[in-house]
Design a protein around this motif. Structure first.
Motif, short mmCIF file in Angstrom:
data_model
loop_
_atom_site.label_atom_id
_atom_site.label_comp_id
_atom_site.label_asym_id
_atom_site.label_seq_id
_atom_site.Cartn_x
_atom_site.Cartn_y
_atom_site.Cartn_z
N GLU A 115 85.43 -84.28 -23.76
CA GLU A 115 84.81 -85.51 -22.77
C GLU A 115 85.75 -86.31 -22.16
O GLU A 115 85.71 -86.63 -21.12
N HIS A 116 86.58 -87.02 -22.95
CA HIS A 116 87.58 -87.89 -22.46
C HIS A 116 88.98 -87.19 -22.25
O HIS A 116 90.07 -88.12 -22.17
N LYS A 117 89.11 -86.06 -22.08
CA LYS A 117 90.47 -85.33 -22.03
C LYS A 117 91.40 -86.01 -20.94
O LYS A 117 92.67 -86.28 -21.45
N GLU A 118 90.94 -86.20 -19.79
CA GLU A 118 91.74 -86.62 -18.72
C GLU A 118 92.39 -88.06 -19.06
O GLU A 118 93.73 -88.17 -18.63
N LEU A 119 91.40 -88.93 -19.59
CA LEU A 119 91.83 -90.10 -19.91
C LEU A 119 92.85 -90.27 -21.24
O LEU A 119 93.90 -90.99 -21.19
N LEU A 120 92.41 -89.68 -22.07
CA LEU A 120 93.25 -89.21 -23.16
C LEU A 120 94.61 -88.78 -23.16
O LEU A 120 95.75 -89.28 -23.47
N ASP A 121 94.78 -87.83 -22.12
CA ASP A 121 95.96 -87.14 -21.90
C ASP A 121 97.04 -88.09 -21.29
O ASP A 121 98.19 -88.20 -21.28
N GLU A 122 96.35 -88.94 -20.14
CA GLU A 122 97.14 -89.91 -19.50
C GLU A 122 97.66 -91.17 -20.37
O GLU A 122 98.76 -91.48 -20.22
N ILE A 123 96.83 -91.56 -21.06
CA ILE A 123 97.20 -92.33 -22.26
C ILE A 123 98.30 -91.99 -23.33
O ILE A 123 99.03 -92.60 -23.52
N GLY A 124 97.96 -90.73 -23.64
CA GLY A 124 98.89 -90.01 -24.68
C GLY A 124 100.25 -89.91 -24.29
O GLY A 124 101.19 -90.10 -24.55
N GLU A 125 100.35 -89.53 -22.68
CA GLU A 125 101.62 -89.39 -21.98
C GLU A 125 102.28 -90.60 -22.05
O GLU A 125 103.72 -90.81 -22.27
N ARG A 132 94.93 -86.06 -29.81
CA ARG A 132 94.14 -85.79 -31.15
C ARG A 132 94.14 -86.78 -31.85
O ARG A 132 93.18 -86.84 -32.76
N PHE A 133 95.38 -87.46 -32.12
CA PHE A 133 95.41 -88.45 -33.29
C PHE A 133 94.64 -89.81 -32.98
O PHE A 133 94.04 -90.36 -33.67
N ILE A 134 94.60 -90.02 -31.63
CA ILE A 134 93.83 -91.16 -31.06
C ILE A 134 92.38 -90.94 -31.44
O ILE A 134 91.46 -91.94 -32.05
N GLY A 229 89.20 -96.94 -22.12
CA GLY A 229 90.71 -97.12 -21.78
C GLY A 229 91.17 -98.01 -22.47
O GLY A 229 92.18 -97.79 -23.16
N ASP A 230 90.72 -99.16 -23.00
CA ASP A 230 91.21 -100.18 -23.86
C ASP A 230 91.18 -99.81 -25.35
O ASP A 230 92.16 -100.09 -25.74
N VAL A 231 89.95 -99.03 -25.58
CA VAL A 231 90.14 -98.47 -27.12
C VAL A 231 91.20 -97.53 -27.21
O VAL A 231 92.16 -97.76 -28.38
N PHE A 232 91.31 -96.56 -26.43
CA PHE A 232 92.29 -95.50 -26.54
C PHE A 232 93.72 -96.30 -26.52
O PHE A 232 94.72 -95.57 -27.32
N ALA A 233 94.19 -96.90 -25.60
CA ALA A 233 95.30 -97.43 -25.13
C ALA A 233 95.74 -98.21 -26.40
O ALA A 233 96.92 -98.35 -26.82
N SER A 234 94.82 -99.15 -26.81
CA SER A 234 95.03 -100.02 -27.89
C SER A 234 95.57 -99.50 -29.22
O SER A 234 96.47 -99.52 -29.78
#
Length: 343
Positions: A115-125, A132-134, A229-234
């Motif tokens: 569901e959040h793959k695009e945002l997660l990939d961006e933040i992970g990069e 997957r760990f986030i 965004g703030d949750v994943f990036a934090s």
């Protein structure tokens, strides 16, 4: 059969009434005493709050911040009870992991990842953290944001500071919670968390918020309660800041040889994978460990040699910085593996 006379019956009824009355009076006395104790605690707590407010003003917090933060402050007896009686789980990893990561949660983790793959990939990069760990941390901490705790954070921290056993620690957390409010990241009435003051979808203590929270969506607020965004990036920023590596996993379950020296176990002992292999450690299927010279690992035995044993990589240590529990780290790692290799 001997018959009871009216006078005898009257004496019995009278005695019974007196006994019941005695019990009632004792109960009322106990109840009144408990009520007085509660009133006494409440009075002392309110006096403590006033003392804190004065101290906070001296430290530079505005009157407006304090009025808003302490407007509905209350004493949480439940927080004190939980702090004093944290449960000791008599489980093994083999019984704990299915409870912490049931199949429905693993499936939901895969769905949330997609569901959040695009945002997660961006933040992970950006932060060098595998997405997957986030998601795994998000799932273990708050069931993907669905349960972040219902305690008012200012009240919980004030209560635990007032309790006195760890006053310095909780006062520090309270000052930082006030800073978060004063800086406009969250309104006090929305600042909800656990009984210990861990907040939002990442369950950051205020000190962790101050060090690692990120305003990823650039709206002027570090909103770990509502902004994905703030949750994943934090979460990613935290891991990145404590030594995360995006070129290795967290660890792997392994087999020990029969005569393994358990004094070598523990996160303080680091050896290369080739060294561990020479000591007889193999993958679970008996095959050799990965042939990588750039990885050092520790042997971790959370239960005993008969239970699960892990080779813990650098990311295991990073997760231990988040929560110093081998069971917590194993649950996050296990869920991340379920996301990587969905069944």
């Amino acid at each position: 059969m001997k018959k009871l006379t009216l006078s005898t019956l009257a004496l019995i009824v009278s005695a019974s009434t007196m006994a019941v009355s005695g019990h009632v009076n004792a109960y009322q006395a106990e109840s009144n005493q408990a009520s007085e104790q509660t009133d006494n605690v409440e009075q002392k707590f309110q006096s403590y709050v006033e003392q804190l407010r004065k101290e906070a003003l001296e430290q530079g917090y505005t009157q407006d911040t304090l009025d808003r933060a302490f407007a509905k402050v209350k004493y949480y007896q439940r927080a004190v009870e939980l702090d004093k009686n944290q449960p000791e789980f008599k489980l093994t990893l083999d019984t704990y992991l299915p409870r912490a990561v049931p199949d429905w949660k693993a499936q939901k983790a895969v769905e949330k990842y997609q569901e959040h793959k695009e945002l997660l990939d961006e933040i992970g990069e950006k932060y060098g953290v595998q997405p997957r760990f986030i998601v795994a941390l998000w799932g273990i901490e708050t069931n993907f944001g669905s349960y972040t705790g219902g305690f008012d954070v200012v009240s919980a921290l004030t209560t635990l500071a007032f309790d006195g056993r760890r006053e310095a620690f909780f006062k520090k957390q309270l000052w930082q919670a006030l800073t978060i409010i004063q800086d406009g990241h969250i309104d006090p009435e929305q600042m909800k968390g656990s009984w210990a003051g861990a907040m939002g979808q990442t369950q950051f203590m205020p000190s962790s918020f101050m060090s690692y929270a990120v305003d990823y969506d650039n709206d002027g607020k570090k909103d770990i309660w509502n902004s994905y965004g703030d949750v994943f990036a934090s979460a990613a920023n935290y891991l990145s800041s404590v030594g995360w590596r995006d070129d290795v996993t967290w660890g792997r379950q392994v087999q020990l040889p029969e005569q393994f020296d358990t004094s070598l176990a523990g996160l303080d002992t680091k050896k290369g994978l080739a060294e561990w292999q020479k000591l007889g450690i193999t993958r679970m299927d008996g095959s050799p460990l990965p042939q990588r010279d750039d990885i050092e690992a520790s042997v971790v035995i959370p239960d005993d040699k008969e239970g699960r044993v892990y080779l813990a990589y650098a990311n295991y240590d990073a997760l231990m910085r988040w929560n110093r529990s081998h069971y917590f780290v194993a649950a996050v790692g296990y869920l991340s593996d379920r996301i990587r290799f969905p069944r």
